[in-house]
Each structure stands twice: as structure tokens, then as C-alpha cells.
Design a protein around this motif. Structure first.
Motif, mmCIF file in Angstrom:
data_model
loop_
_atom_site.group_PDB
_atom_site.id
_atom_site.type_symbol
_atom_site.label_atom_id
_atom_site.label_comp_id
_atom_site.label_asym_id
_atom_site.label_seq_id
_atom_site.Cartn_x
_atom_site.Cartn_y
_atom_site.Cartn_z
ATOM 1 N N GLY A 47 -27.131 -18.376 -43.661
ATOM 2 C CA GLY A 47 -27.937 -19.462 -44.200
ATOM 3 C C GLY A 47 -28.958 -20.051 -43.253
ATOM 4 O O GLY A 47 -29.639 -21.013 -43.596
ATOM 5 N N LYS A 48 -29.112 -19.469 -42.067
ATOM 6 C CA LYS A 48 -30.065 -19.986 -41.088
ATOM 7 C C LYS A 48 -31.125 -18.946 -40.778
ATOM 8 O O LYS A 48 -30.827 -17.766 -40.608
ATOM 9 C CB LYS A 48 -29.347 -20.392 -39.803
ATOM 10 C CG LYS A 48 -28.371 -21.525 -40.021
ATOM 11 C CD LYS A 48 -27.784 -21.996 -38.726
ATOM 12 C CE LYS A 48 -26.812 -23.129 -39.052
ATOM 13 N NZ LYS A 48 -26.339 -23.789 -37.871
ATOM 14 N N ALA A 49 -32.359 -19.407 -40.676
ATOM 15 C CA ALA A 49 -33.468 -18.507 -40.365
ATOM 16 C C ALA A 49 -33.315 -17.933 -38.966
ATOM 17 O O ALA A 49 -33.025 -18.658 -38.015
ATOM 18 C CB ALA A 49 -34.792 -19.243 -40.486
ATOM 19 N N LEU A 50 -33.493 -16.606 -38.862
ATOM 20 C CA LEU A 50 -33.436 -15.920 -37.570
ATOM 21 C C LEU A 50 -34.816 -15.471 -37.113
ATOM 22 O O LEU A 50 -35.126 -15.504 -35.927
ATOM 23 C CB LEU A 50 -32.556 -14.675 -37.652
ATOM 24 C CG LEU A 50 -31.086 -14.857 -37.889
ATOM 25 C CD1 LEU A 50 -30.411 -13.495 -38.007
ATOM 26 C CD2 LEU A 50 -30.469 -15.638 -36.752
ATOM 27 N N ALA A 51 -35.601 -15.005 -38.073
ATOM 28 C CA ALA A 51 -36.894 -14.419 -37.723
ATOM 29 C C ALA A 51 -37.822 -14.461 -38.921
ATOM 30 O O ALA A 51 -37.372 -14.566 -40.063
ATOM 31 C CB ALA A 51 -36.712 -12.974 -37.270
ATOM 32 N N VAL A 52 -39.103 -14.354 -38.625
ATOM 33 C CA VAL A 52 -40.114 -14.226 -39.665
ATOM 34 C C VAL A 52 -40.887 -12.948 -39.371
ATOM 35 O O VAL A 52 -41.361 -12.746 -38.251
ATOM 36 C CB VAL A 52 -41.084 -15.428 -39.672
ATOM 37 C CG1 VAL A 52 -42.180 -15.228 -40.705
ATOM 38 C CG2 VAL A 52 -40.333 -16.723 -39.911
ATOM 39 N N VAL A 53 -40.983 -12.085 -40.367
ATOM 40 C CA VAL A 53 -41.773 -10.863 -40.247
ATOM 41 C C VAL A 53 -43.050 -11.089 -41.030
ATOM 42 O O VAL A 53 -43.006 -11.420 -42.215
ATOM 43 C CB VAL A 53 -41.008 -9.645 -40.811
ATOM 44 C CG1 VAL A 53 -41.894 -8.404 -40.794
ATOM 45 C CG2 VAL A 53 -39.729 -9.411 -40.034
ATOM 46 N N THR A 54 -44.187 -10.939 -40.361
ATOM 47 C CA THR A 54 -45.489 -11.110 -40.997
ATOM 48 C C THR A 54 -46.272 -9.820 -40.863
ATOM 49 O O THR A 54 -46.383 -9.270 -39.762
ATOM 50 C CB THR A 54 -46.288 -12.252 -40.332
ATOM 51 O OG1 THR A 54 -45.507 -13.445 -40.380
ATOM 52 C CG2 THR A 54 -47.612 -12.473 -41.032
ATOM 53 N N LYS A 55 -46.810 -9.344 -41.985
ATOM 54 C CA LYS A 55 -47.609 -8.119 -41.929
ATOM 55 C C LYS A 55 -48.968 -8.444 -41.325
ATOM 56 O O LYS A 55 -49.654 -9.370 -41.745
ATOM 57 C CB LYS A 55 -47.792 -7.516 -43.310
ATOM 58 C CG LYS A 55 -48.553 -6.198 -43.256
ATOM 59 C CD LYS A 55 -48.234 -5.326 -44.404
ATOM 60 C CE LYS A 55 -48.875 -3.968 -44.237
ATOM 61 N NZ LYS A 55 -48.517 -3.103 -45.346
ATOM 62 N N ALA A 56 -49.331 -7.683 -40.319
ATOM 63 C CA ALA A 56 -50.610 -7.860 -39.644
ATOM 64 C C ALA A 56 -51.726 -7.257 -40.473
ATOM 65 O O ALA A 56 -51.528 -6.276 -41.192
ATOM 66 C CB ALA A 56 -50.579 -7.199 -38.272
ATOM 67 N N GLY A 57 -52.893 -7.845 -40.360
ATOM 68 C CA GLY A 57 -54.080 -7.292 -40.976
ATOM 69 C C GLY A 57 -54.839 -6.446 -39.969
ATOM 70 O O GLY A 57 -54.446 -6.357 -38.797
ATOM 71 N N PRO A 58 -55.905 -5.817 -40.403
ATOM 72 C CA PRO A 58 -56.672 -4.950 -39.500
ATOM 73 C C PRO A 58 -57.172 -5.674 -38.245
ATOM 74 O O PRO A 58 -57.247 -5.089 -37.180
ATOM 75 C CB PRO A 58 -57.860 -4.490 -40.341
ATOM 76 C CG PRO A 58 -57.475 -4.761 -41.749
ATOM 77 C CD PRO A 58 -56.456 -5.861 -41.740
ATOM 78 N N GLU A 59 -57.470 -6.972 -38.363
ATOM 79 C CA GLU A 59 -57.963 -7.712 -37.207
ATOM 80 C C GLU A 59 -56.934 -7.842 -36.098
ATOM 81 O O GLU A 59 -57.280 -8.019 -34.941
ATOM 82 C CB GLU A 59 -58.454 -9.112 -37.634
ATOM 83 C CG GLU A 59 -57.369 -10.038 -38.120
ATOM 84 C CD GLU A 59 -56.894 -9.821 -39.545
ATOM 85 O OE1 GLU A 59 -55.896 -10.448 -39.925
ATOM 86 O OE2 GLU A 59 -57.471 -9.008 -40.286
ATOM 87 N N ALA A 60 -55.664 -7.723 -36.442
ATOM 88 C CA ALA A 60 -54.608 -7.839 -35.434
ATOM 89 C C ALA A 60 -54.600 -6.666 -34.448
ATOM 90 O O ALA A 60 -54.123 -6.798 -33.334
ATOM 91 C CB ALA A 60 -53.240 -7.943 -36.103
ATOM 92 N N ILE A 61 -55.155 -5.541 -34.862
ATOM 93 C CA ILE A 61 -55.208 -4.379 -33.978
ATOM 94 C C ILE A 61 -56.635 -3.966 -33.660
ATOM 95 O O ILE A 61 -56.902 -2.855 -33.275
ATOM 96 C CB ILE A 61 -54.400 -3.187 -34.569
ATOM 97 C CG1 ILE A 61 -54.893 -2.826 -35.959
ATOM 98 C CG2 ILE A 61 -52.922 -3.498 -34.571
ATOM 99 C CD1 ILE A 61 -54.263 -1.578 -36.524
ATOM 100 N N GLY A 62 -57.562 -4.918 -33.858
ATOM 101 C CA GLY A 62 -58.940 -4.696 -33.476
ATOM 102 C C GLY A 62 -59.785 -3.946 -34.487
ATOM 103 O O GLY A 62 -60.908 -3.566 -34.183
ATOM 104 N N GLU A 63 -59.274 -3.739 -35.683
ATOM 105 C CA GLU A 63 -60.067 -3.088 -36.723
ATOM 106 C C GLU A 63 -60.733 -4.154 -37.577
ATOM 107 O O GLU A 63 -60.278 -5.275 -37.665
ATOM 108 C CB GLU A 63 -59.171 -2.228 -37.625
ATOM 109 C CG GLU A 63 -58.523 -1.074 -36.904
ATOM 110 C CD GLU A 63 -57.621 -0.269 -37.822
ATOM 111 O OE1 GLU A 63 -57.574 -0.518 -39.027
ATOM 112 O OE2 GLU A 63 -56.934 0.629 -37.315
ATOM 113 N N THR A 64 -61.825 -3.796 -38.211
ATOM 114 C CA THR A 64 -62.482 -4.724 -39.129
ATOM 115 C C THR A 64 -62.810 -4.059 -40.422
ATOM 116 O O THR A 64 -62.749 -2.897 -40.581
ATOM 117 C CB THR A 64 -63.776 -5.296 -38.526
ATOM 118 O OG1 THR A 64 -64.629 -4.215 -38.170
ATOM 119 C CG2 THR A 64 -63.452 -6.195 -37.363
#
Length: 64
Positions: A47-64
Motif C-alpha cells: 500500500g505504499k509507493a516505492l517508485a514512479v516509472v515515467t516514459k521518456a520522450g525523444p527529448e530525454a535522449i537528445g532526439e527531436t
């Protein structure tokens, strides 16, 4: 304001319903691929939050 759809205007991001650690372990590849950029999922245990997974967009790896 939360519209119940997982969208929280105050945070400007989308979120899926929380899942357990066990579910995340079993489904991680499918889970990550099902998220849209900027969308996240909270992983919980006992019942307690451990982690948050967020999907990265292209800008997160230097793509546009």
C-alpha cells in the motif's frame, strides 16, 4: 483538478493506476511500452509507493 481519467491538470502529466511490485516485475516490458511519453505509473508495495516509472520522450535522449 483530477478528472478521474488519470490526468492531473496541476501536474500536467498522465498517470496510470498504481500497480504492485509483483505486477511490475511480471509486466515491465509491456508496461513501459504501453505508456505514452510523459505518462507514468506508480509501483506500490504493502500500500505504499516505492517508485514512479515515467516514459521518456525523444527529448530525454537528445532526439527531436
Amino acid at each position: 483538478m483530477n478528472h478521474g481519467s488519470g490526468y492531473d491538470e496541476s501536474r500536467e502529466e498522465f498517470a496510470m493506476a498504481p500497480i504492485t511490485l509483483e505486477q511490475a516485475q511480471a509486466l515491465l516490458p509491456d508496461l513501459v511500452h504501453s505508456l505514452k511519453p510523459g505518462e507514468n505509473v506508480v509501483i506500490v508495495e504493502n500500500g505504499k509507493a516505492l517508485a514512479v516509472v515515467t516514459k521518456a520522450g525523444p527529448e530525454a535522449i537528445g532526439e527531436t
